[in-house]
Design an enzyme around this catalytic site. Structure first.
Site, mmCIF file in Angstrom:
data_model
loop_
_atom_site.group_PDB
_atom_site.id
_atom_site.type_symbol
_atom_site.label_atom_id
_atom_site.label_comp_id
_atom_site.label_asym_id
_atom_site.label_seq_id
_atom_site.Cartn_x
_atom_site.Cartn_y
_atom_site.Cartn_z
ATOM 1 N N PHE A 145 1.098 -1.308 0.013
ATOM 2 C CA PHE A 145 -0.099 0.248 -0.209
ATOM 3 C C PHE A 145 0.912 1.362 0.493
ATOM 4 C CE2 PHE A 145 -2.443 -2.864 2.862
ATOM 5 C CZ PHE A 145 -3.391 -3.488 1.773
ATOM 6 N N THR A 157 5.065 11.461 -11.619
ATOM 7 C CA THR A 157 5.089 12.503 -11.368
ATOM 8 C C THR A 157 6.546 13.151 -11.968
ATOM 9 O OG1 THR A 157 4.809 13.040 -9.212
ATOM 10 C CG2 THR A 157 2.913 13.066 -10.697
ATOM 11 N N GLU A 164 7.443 1.026 -0.470
ATOM 12 C CA GLU A 164 7.738 1.938 -1.179
ATOM 13 C C GLU A 164 9.568 2.481 -1.189
ATOM 14 O OE1 GLU A 164 7.102 5.275 -4.984
ATOM 15 O OE2 GLU A 164 6.001 4.703 -3.827
ATOM 16 N N ARG A 166 -1.539 4.028 -0.577
ATOM 17 C CA ARG A 166 -2.329 4.016 -1.624
ATOM 18 C C ARG A 166 -3.145 5.684 -2.021
ATOM 19 N NH1 ARG A 166 -6.286 -1.108 -1.719
ATOM 20 N NH2 ARG A 166 -6.467 -1.479 -3.491
ATOM 21 N N ARG A 220 0.915 15.751 -5.770
ATOM 22 C CA ARG A 220 0.012 15.696 -6.687
ATOM 23 C C ARG A 220 -1.062 15.403 -5.728
ATOM 24 N NH1 ARG A 220 -1.551 10.447 -9.914
ATOM 25 N NH2 ARG A 220 0.402 9.909 -9.667
ATOM 26 N N GLU A 259 -4.819 2.576 -7.677
ATOM 27 C CA GLU A 259 -5.159 3.148 -6.892
ATOM 28 C C GLU A 259 -6.909 4.262 -6.388
ATOM 29 O OE1 GLU A 259 -1.199 5.736 -6.011
ATOM 30 O OE2 GLU A 259 -1.455 4.750 -7.784
ATOM 31 N N ALA A 288 2.327 3.925 -8.013
ATOM 32 C CA ALA A 288 1.251 5.035 -8.970
ATOM 33 C C ALA A 288 0.592 4.652 -9.739
ATOM 34 C CB ALA A 288 2.609 5.969 -9.604
#
Length: 775
Positions: A239, A452, A243, A353, A321, A723, A521
């Site tokens: 989730f 992004t 990362e 997420r 974001r 997501e 992403a």
């Protein structure tokens, strides 16, 4: 996932509802996770000693008793790191171990490597740490007052919003607080490291980003990347919480293996995991809008402030974001979005997420509800009046929206869920029932798909075809339960027209596919599916060339089908063709690559086309609240979601359902509480409430939009699904707001923050009652 009942070998590879490749093993308990790997002789277990202060100078760190404790093999501190004492993704501001200063409660000070985990834990308790306390900034307000930031405030604008708002016939403004969220993956942070020859290390890590894990370990150990191999077969959930933050624990285990020459393992228990790892960013949002008598926007102004924690982590991109999605699915006409990224003495918040997008959407959705209430209109009509759809509509960051299908989705869902009739019925119910109030809301989602950070939009894959016709598939994505591996396997099977069980899914490894991007992403299938398709098509092209020459036909007369391969008038099995190609010395292996086209973004001015396409969806949620206790329930949910041409409808439906429920938890029950000393008080399942099976609405109707197709050249014209569904749960929050507003006859806008816990709902109900007395 639905069982189709058909044998695997008879299924069409792409667009079939095939179950998750590990589903049976998950149910049987035979799926192999890192903690299930047999422990090698000599393995050391690690336990981390944490800071007991939110902000302090470390005056004394006496570990002599720790080193002398029974079973202790090594004790590691910042002084033992041979390379850089930094596990950050890019900013250089996040030490593996605190060095002279503790910056949040729970920060690692040292690690104990011992023969058993209980011995390591007991030894760590013997540490003597003396602190000189420093002022601690724990909240958004405290950080704003101290001007403590990770970077200067960012501004995104479209036209002159303040002037447009001031000139509008109607104006409204408000504030909204949105809480964070714990990832609560079932498998916690865990890593196992096996030393090899020449200082090489093999690292099993529960991570969404094997390549970054490789890079950071090499940085901390002062070695080359090629000495570190990172492997991931599956995670028990991620989730976003794995990362970047998983890297920390893999790096500590790698340091222990390098220092001791023995295998090393670290596995955090739930309490430590929750205290030491970052969450979804909590936000405070101030908004103002100008609009006409129909509710159409003239302009919107947002001020977003988030608690980032003690280091940058991914907060810059996450807050970007949030700005990207401050419009959600609405053409704001003019906009100003200001974003404050605040540094606090709390754990560094991180990816979750939606990556800031959900928080960004909350402001405009609250504004839509407020506009409707002020004008006496149905909130759905106000939302529909403001959707993107006019040619030339631009986002605040300058991307022209050419693919909006939000209106069609919403109108189809409006009809299929009987929205108008139910809203009338709910109005009648509320008029007759003073204690239990109901609410209904139908909200859209427009979510941009691409990293992004532009260079991350690339992927690699490796495909081998063996002489028995079986296929070995490896790609740079990681499996965390979302079904990425089965989708990519379907793509490869489709290229060769072989049964799906001919394709072997293998662990993600940095020595097979290098320089990978995180599986994040919502881009896993888009990127890795295309890379695997590229590899498979290289091999297929070679086989076509060979078959045309070997059987005397044109290349376009060679066809792959489920019944075999036809070359002119010759029919053979795939296995026979592969065997003959091998004997003719044709390469049956290929590395594939893909990079997302047509994207660009200039962060210095916050303009460009950062997203390849948008994913859309809509949800209608009906709720009930108890006006005496503040308790609430979700009664019914109807979802219509656009996944383009689905690669696997069963997997996609599971993602939609799971994403929605996780989003509903974020907005209703999942409350993070830090005390005045910076300690996370909600650090276990007993105090932090994720949704249970009983929180699922009794009526839960989910459909994939049958008209969906991606206009861009994605893998089989599918769309990302990881997501976007989470933000469909904003409909629950709007429905709760609607229910609270009904207490006052929809005369005043409720002051309800998220998560909408019983305490907050009750406070909002009482506030509405006070404000409507005598009105």
């Amino acid at each position: 996932m639905a069982d189709t009942g058909a044998p695997l070998e008879t299924l069409i590879s792409v667009a079939a509802s095939v179950g998750h490749d590990s589903a049976e093993r998950h149910v049987a308990g035979s799926a192999l996770y890192i903690d299930d790997i047999p422990e090698s002789p000599g393995l050391v277990h690690l336990f981390i000693g944490q800071s007991a202060r939110a902000h302090a100078r470390i005056r004394t760190l006496d570990l002599s008793a720790v080193r002398a404790a029974p079973g202790v093999v090594a004790v590691l501190t910042a002084a033992d790191v041979p390379g850089k004492n930094d596990i950050s993704p890019f900013a250089g501001d996040d030490p593996m171990f605190a060095d002279g200063e503790a910056r949040f409660r729970g920060q690692p000070l040292f690690a104990v490597a011992a023969e058993t985990l209980p011995k390591a834990r007991a030894a760590a308790a013997l540490a003597v740490v003396e602190y000189d306390d420093l002022p601690a900034l724990l909240t958004i307000a405290e950080a704003r007052a101290a001007q403590s930031v990770i970077e200067p405030a960012q501004v995104m604008s479209l036209g002159d919003a303040p002037t447009a708002i001031a000139a509008a016939p109607h104006r409204l403004a408000g504030r909204l607080a949105v809480g964070g969220q714990e990832h609560f993956y079932l498998e916690g942070q865990v890593a196992l490291v096996i030393p090899g020859e020449d200082g090489d290390l093999h690292v099993w890590s529960s991570t969404q980003h094997p390549t970054e894990t490789q890079h950071v370990i090499a940085r901390t150990l002062d070695c080359r990347d090629n000495a570190i191999t990172v492997e991931v077969r599956r995670m028990g959930g991620g989730f976003g919480g794995k990362e970047t933050q998983s890297v920390h624990y893999a790096a500590i285990a790698a340091l222990a293996a390098r220092k001791t020459g023995r295998p090393a393992k670290i596995r955090l228990d739930r309490d430590d995991d929750m205290a030491m790892t970052g969450k979804r960013h909590d936000f405070e949002i101030a908004w103002s809008v100008g609009f006409d008598g129909e509710g159409r926007l003239a302009g919107a102004d947002f001020d977003l402030a988030s608690r980032c924690g003690h280091s940058a982590d991914l907060s810059m991109a996450i807050n970007d974001r949030a700005m990207f999605h401050a419009d959600n699915a609405y053409a704001l006409q003019t906009a100003r979005i200001v974003s404050h990224r605040l540094r606090t003495n709390t754990v560094s918040n991180t990816a979750f997420r939606g990556f800031g997008g959900p928080q960004g959407m909350m402001g405009i959705e609250r504004a839509m509800d407020a506009i409707a209430l002020a004008l006496g209109k149905d909130p759905l009509d106000v939302r529909k009046a403001n959707l993107y759809g006019v040619a030339g509509d631009q986002t605040p960051y300058g991307q022209t929206v050419t693919d909006s299908v939000a209106l069609g989705l919403m109108e189809e869902l409006e009809a299929s869920c009987a929205y108008r009739a139910r809203r009338a019925a709910i109005g009648a119910w509320n008029a007759a029932n003073p204690l239990v109030k109901r609410g209904l809301a139908l909200t859209p989602v427009k979510f941009g798909i691409s990293f992004t950070t532009q260079h991350l939009n690339q992927a690699g894959a490796l495909v081998h075809v063996y002489t028995d016709g079986s296929i070995h598939l490896n790609h740079g994505g990681t499996e965390m339960g979302q079904g990425l591996n089965i989708k990519v396997a379907q793509v490869v099977a489709d290229e060769f027209q072989v049964p799906l069980d001919a394709v072997k899914i293998t662990s993600t490894r940095t020595d097979k596919v290098p320089n990978t991007s995180a599986t994040a992403a919502s881009s896993g299938s888009d990127l890795n599916g295309m890379a695997a398709q590229d590899a498979a098509r290289q091999i297929r092209a070679r086989l076509i060339t060979f078959a045309a020459e070997a059987f005397g036909c044109a290349a376009d007369e060679v066809a792959f089908a489920q019944e075999g391969v036809r070359a002119g008038s010759t029919q053979m099995s795939f296995r026979e063709l592969v065997n003959q190609a091998y004997l003719a010395r044709v390469s049956l292996s290929a590395a594939g690559f893909y990079r997302t086209p047509d994207i660009h973004y200039d962060r210095s001015v916050h303009k460009g086309r950062p997203f390849y396409y948008f994913a859309y969806g809509a949800a209608a949620s009906e709720v009930a609240i108890d006006a005496l206790t503040g308790e609430s329930r979700i009664l019914r949910v109807d979802i219509l979601h656009d996944v383009g041409r689905s690669l696997n409808p069963a997997i996609d439906l599971g993602q939609i359902e799971g994403g929605f429920v996780q989003g509903a938890g974020w907005l209703t029950t999942e409350e993070l509480v830090f005390d005045a000393a910076g300690r996370l008080a909600t650090h276990s399942p007993s105090t932090y409430k994720i949704p249970t099976a009983g929180d699922r609405p009794d009526a839960f109707n989910i459909r994939i939009w049958p008209a969906g197709v991606n206009r861009e050249q994605t893998i089989h014209r599918s769309k990302a699904v990881g997501e976007p569904p989470l933000m469909l749960a904003i409909s629950v929050f709007s429905a709760l707001t609607d229910a609270v507003a009904s207490v006052g006859g929809h005369r005043v806008m409720p002051d309800l923050d998220a998560p909408a816990t019983p305490e907050r709902i009750l406070a909002a109900v009482e506030d509405v009652r006070r404000r409507t007395v005598g009105s």
